[in-house]
Design a protein around this motif. Sequence first.
Motif, PDB file in Angstrom:
ATOM      1  N   GLY A   1     -31.548  -7.893  12.415  1.00  0.00           N
ATOM      2  CA  GLY A   1     -32.940  -8.343  12.453  1.00  0.00           C
ATOM      3  C   GLY A   1     -33.862  -7.232  12.918  1.00  0.00           C
ATOM      4  O   GLY A   1     -34.961  -7.050  12.392  1.00  0.00           O
ATOM      5  N   GLY A   2     -33.425  -6.458  13.918  1.00  0.00           N
ATOM      6  CA  GLY A   2     -34.213  -5.316  14.399  1.00  0.00           C
ATOM      7  C   GLY A   2     -34.353  -4.247  13.335  1.00  0.00           C
ATOM      8  O   GLY A   2     -35.433  -3.669  13.153  1.00  0.00           O
TER       9      GLY A   2
ATOM     10  N   GLN B   1     -43.666  -7.099  20.669  1.00  0.00           N
ATOM     11  CA  GLN B   1     -42.266  -7.107  20.242  1.00  0.00           C
ATOM     12  C   GLN B   1     -41.784  -8.509  19.881  1.00  0.00           C
ATOM     13  O   GLN B   1     -41.226  -8.726  18.815  1.00  0.00           O
ATOM     14  CB  GLN B   1     -41.377  -6.525  21.330  1.00  0.00           C
ATOM     15  N   ASN B   2     -42.000  -9.473  20.751  1.00  0.00           N
ATOM     16  CA  ASN B   2     -41.522 -10.833  20.481  1.00  0.00           C
ATOM     17  C   ASN B   2     -42.235 -11.465  19.297  1.00  0.00           C
ATOM     18  O   ASN B   2     -41.656 -12.294  18.594  1.00  0.00           O
ATOM     19  CB  ASN B   2     -41.655 -11.706  21.718  1.00  0.00           C
TER      20      ASN B   2
ATOM     21  N   ILE C   1     -40.128  -9.909  16.378  1.00  0.00           N
ATOM     22  CA  ILE C   1     -38.728 -10.311  16.218  1.00  0.00           C
ATOM     23  C   ILE C   1     -38.518 -11.812  16.321  1.00  0.00           C
ATOM     24  O   ILE C   1     -37.516 -12.333  15.853  1.00  0.00           O
ATOM     25  CB  ILE C   1     -37.798  -9.583  17.215  1.00  0.00           C
TER      26      ILE C   1
ATOM     27  N   GLY D   1     -36.814  -5.459  10.743  1.00  0.00           N
ATOM     28  CA  GLY D   1     -38.177  -5.317  11.265  1.00  0.00           C
ATOM     29  C   GLY D   1     -38.659  -3.875  11.209  1.00  0.00           C
ATOM     30  O   GLY D   1     -39.793  -3.603  10.808  1.00  0.00           O
TER      31      GLY D   1
ATOM     32  N   ASP E   1     -35.088 -13.874  17.153  1.00  0.00           N
ATOM     33  CA  ASP E   1     -33.968 -13.119  16.582  1.00  0.00           C
ATOM     34  C   ASP E   1     -33.689 -11.870  17.405  1.00  0.00           C
ATOM     35  O   ASP E   1     -34.521 -10.977  17.487  1.00  0.00           O
ATOM     36  CB  ASP E   1     -34.319 -12.733  15.139  1.00  0.00           C
ATOM     37  N   ASN E   2     -32.519 -11.802  18.013  1.00  0.00           N
ATOM     38  CA  ASN E   2     -32.123 -10.623  18.785  1.00  0.00           C
ATOM     39  C   ASN E   2     -30.991  -9.859  18.124  1.00  0.00           C
ATOM     40  O   ASN E   2     -30.331  -9.043  18.761  1.00  0.00           O
ATOM     41  CB  ASN E   2     -31.707 -11.031  20.210  1.00  0.00           C
TER      42      ASN E   2
ATOM     43  N   ILE F   1     -28.890 -12.492  10.918  1.00  0.00           N
ATOM     44  CA  ILE F   1     -30.319 -12.654  11.193  1.00  0.00           C
ATOM     45  C   ILE F   1     -30.556 -14.112  11.534  1.00  0.00           C
ATOM     46  O   ILE F   1     -30.155 -15.008  10.789  1.00  0.00           O
ATOM     47  CB  ILE F   1     -31.165 -12.206   9.984  1.00  0.00           C
TER      48      ILE F   1
ATOM     49  N   LYS G   1     -39.302 -13.009   9.053  1.00  0.00           N
ATOM     50  CA  LYS G   1     -39.237 -11.691   9.708  1.00  0.00           C
ATOM     51  C   LYS G   1     -40.234 -10.725   9.055  1.00  0.00           C
ATOM     52  O   LYS G   1     -40.963 -10.012   9.740  1.00  0.00           O
ATOM     53  CB  LYS G   1     -37.809 -11.143   9.608  1.00  0.00           C
TER      54      LYS G   1
ATOM     55  N   THR H   1     -43.674  -9.231  10.888  1.00  0.00           N
ATOM     56  CA  THR H   1     -43.806  -7.786  11.076  1.00  0.00           C
ATOM     57  C   THR H   1     -45.091  -7.263  10.453  1.00  0.00           C
ATOM     58  O   THR H   1     -45.844  -6.523  11.091  1.00  0.00           O
ATOM     59  CB  THR H   1     -42.586  -7.053  10.471  1.00  0.00           C
TER      60      THR H   1
END
Length: 190
Positions: free
Chosen positions: A69-70, A57-58, A61, A73, A64-65, A8, A15, A19
């Motif tokens: 991390g996804g 979305q950005n 997140i 979230g 963090d890609n 992450i 994060k 979210t």
Amino acid sequence: MWHDLFSIQIPLLDKVVRTVAVFLVVLLLLQLFGRRETAQLTGFDFVVMLLLSNVVQNAIIGPDNSMLGGVVGAVVLLLANGVLVRVAHRVPWLRRIVKGRQYTLARHGDYDEANLRRLALLPSDVDQAVQEQGGDGVGDTELITLEPGGAVVVRLRRAEQSATYGDVTELVARLERIERRIEALAAPPR
């Protein structure tokens, strides 16, 4: 490569806060600008919802890609939704905000024009709901409401309601009793 998938790239608390904050802001915006349940989305509404998810979305997140991390979230988003739904179930004022309220769309065969305008609905939208529930048009109805969950409930006038299987069975039984009485009256005396 593997490191990028599972590492992450921003602090976990960052994060979580991102979210939850975006979730609450989008929920508030949907309430302020009106929302329809998924089953009632027009093509235009659907495109707006897809673009809205891409726009935020950005914000969720951040930089963090990573796959992890996804996943974090997504888990936080589902947990926030679950907590909000449970708390709203116990707190009436919050339930009204989250679920919305009931709106009358038509009463005694007449449209409620003010509520239709408020909800950005056309009379043809209401007519379609009436036809889907067995009526010919709004004139056949006693009451039409848009429920908090997004369902359109149509109560037809008594004369316009379809007979149920039980209604028909009861009528057949009554007719059979009448036939027996007539036959008994018509039979020659013994």
